[in-house]
Design a protein around this motif. Sequence first.
Motif, PDB file in Angstrom:
ATOM      1  N   ASP A 198       0.836  -1.193   0.000  1.00 26.60           N
ATOM      2  CA  ASP A 198       0.000   0.000   0.000  1.00 26.60           C
ATOM      3  C   ASP A 198       0.875   1.249   0.000  1.00 26.60           C
ATOM      4  N   GLY A 199       0.303   2.352  -0.465  1.00 21.39           N
ATOM      5  CA  GLY A 199       1.085   3.561  -0.652  1.00 21.39           C
ATOM      6  C   GLY A 199       1.513   4.259   0.625  1.00 21.39           C
ATOM      7  N   ASP A 229       4.347  -4.354  12.434  1.00 17.46           N
ATOM      8  CA  ASP A 229       3.930  -3.561  13.588  1.00 17.46           C
ATOM      9  C   ASP A 229       3.150  -2.348  13.104  1.00 17.46           C
ATOM     10  N   THR A 230       2.720  -1.524  14.047  1.00 20.88           N
ATOM     11  CA  THR A 230       1.831  -0.404  13.750  1.00 20.88           C
ATOM     12  C   THR A 230       2.486   0.911  14.143  1.00 20.88           C
ATOM     13  N   GLU A 248      -4.175   6.705  17.958  1.00 20.10           N
ATOM     14  CA  GLU A 248      -3.851   5.575  18.832  1.00 20.10           C
ATOM     15  C   GLU A 248      -4.918   5.387  19.902  1.00 20.10           C
ATOM     16  N   ARG A 249      -5.456   6.492  20.391  1.00 24.25           N
ATOM     17  CA  ARG A 249      -6.524   6.409  21.397  1.00 24.25           C
ATOM     18  C   ARG A 249      -7.821   5.911  20.779  1.00 24.25           C
ATOM     19  N   ARG A 250      -8.127   6.353  19.559  1.00 26.77           N
ATOM     20  CA  ARG A 250      -9.395   5.990  18.913  1.00 26.77           C
ATOM     21  C   ARG A 250      -9.383   4.586  18.335  1.00 26.77           C
ATOM     22  N   ARG A 296       2.761  -0.914   9.362  1.00 27.09           N
ATOM     23  CA  ARG A 296       1.465  -0.341   8.978  1.00 27.09           C
ATOM     24  C   ARG A 296       1.334   1.067   9.537  1.00 27.09           C
ATOM     25  N   PHE A 297       1.099   2.023   8.661  1.00 26.23           N
ATOM     26  CA  PHE A 297       0.948   3.416   9.067  1.00 26.23           C
ATOM     27  C   PHE A 297      -0.543   3.723   9.196  1.00 26.23           C
TER      28      PHE A 297
END
Length: 334
Positions: free
Chosen positions: A67-68, A97-98, A106-108, A195-196
Motif C-alpha cells: 500500500d502507498g 507492527d503499527t 492511537e486512542r481511537r 502499517r501506518f
Amino acid sequence: SIFVQTLKSIEIICLDDGSTDGTLAILKRLAETHGNMRVVANENRRQGYERNQGVRLARGRYVYFMDGDDLLEPHALELLYARAEKNDLDLVLFEGDTIYETPDLERRFPEFANRYHRMNFYPRVYGGQDLYAELRMRRDLIVSPCLQFASRDLLMSMNELFPEDMPMWEDCLYTVRVMLAAKRATCFVDELFHRFVRDNSTMTRHSDNETRLDVVRVLIERLSDIASTFPAQSETRKWVSGHALTFVKEAVRLRRSDRVLNESKKKDFANIYRMADALRRDMAECDRANPERRDDMPKWISLCCPGVVIRAVQCYRDNGFAYTLRRIFFGRQY
C-alpha cells in the motif's frame, strides 16, 4: 522503502486508482529515473481491481502487495525471496507492527496496535489448508495481503483473487482463497512490515451502516460458497464456515445498534440469519464426525515443543534477546 530494498532484481508496478491530486505526476517523474518501475493510471476502481490488474501485469516469480502509505524493512524482499526459494514455497506469511500518525488515532483505534502479530508458533512447512485451519483454530489469522509473499504461478492459477465489487474487507476473501489453494506455505516470525495508521484511510474512515451490512452479507455468501466446495464433515469446510460466522456477529451488532437499518433491511437480515443457521449445521456435523478433533494447545505445552525451541533460537538470532522474551511471555508470537 521499496527503492532501497536490498533485493535489486525487482519489478515495481504502481497502480494509480483515479487520484485527484499530484500523485500521478510524482509517479511519472519517479519512473523516469527508475527503469524497473511502471506506472498504470486507471479510473477509480477500488483496491480489488487494482491488485488483480497488478498480478496480471507482473512478470516476476513472486508477487508482493504494498500500500502507498506503509513501509517495508530494507531487507524484507530479499529475505522473503531467499526463504521461498530455499523451501519451494507458494506462500510466505510474516508479521509487522503499527505506527500511528497521531496520539489521537492511537486512542481511537487501539485495536490496530497488535493486529499484525500472532500469538502462537508455526515452525514448519504446511499445506495451505492445514495452515489456514491452524491459524483459524488459534485465532491467529491475519488477512492483510501486505503480510504475504506469494508465488505468481499460484495467483495466476486461481479463477478469482480479490473481489472487485467490495468497498472494504476484500482482503478477507483473497486471503482465504490463496491459503486454501497453496500447496506449500509457512509462517515466519520476522517483523518486516510497518502499517501506518492515518486519518481518513480505508481502515479509519467511518463507513455508513448500510454499506457495512452489504459487505457483511457478501462476505458471508461468498465464504459459504467457498466452504461448500469442500466435502461435508471436512475440517477445512468447518473452519471456512466458522470464518463466515464471524461476520454474522457484525450483522447482529448493526441490527441492534441501528433501528432504521433494522426496519429497512429486514430481508437482508433474514437472509444472513438463514445462512448462519446453515453454517452452524455444517460445523456441528463436522464436530460429530470428528470427535477427536484438536483443541487449542495449552501455552505451557506449546512452549515445550521442539519446533518452538528451534523457532525461539531463530528469533533470538534475528531479533535479539529482549524481543524474543517479549514474544514468548507477553502474548505475541515472535
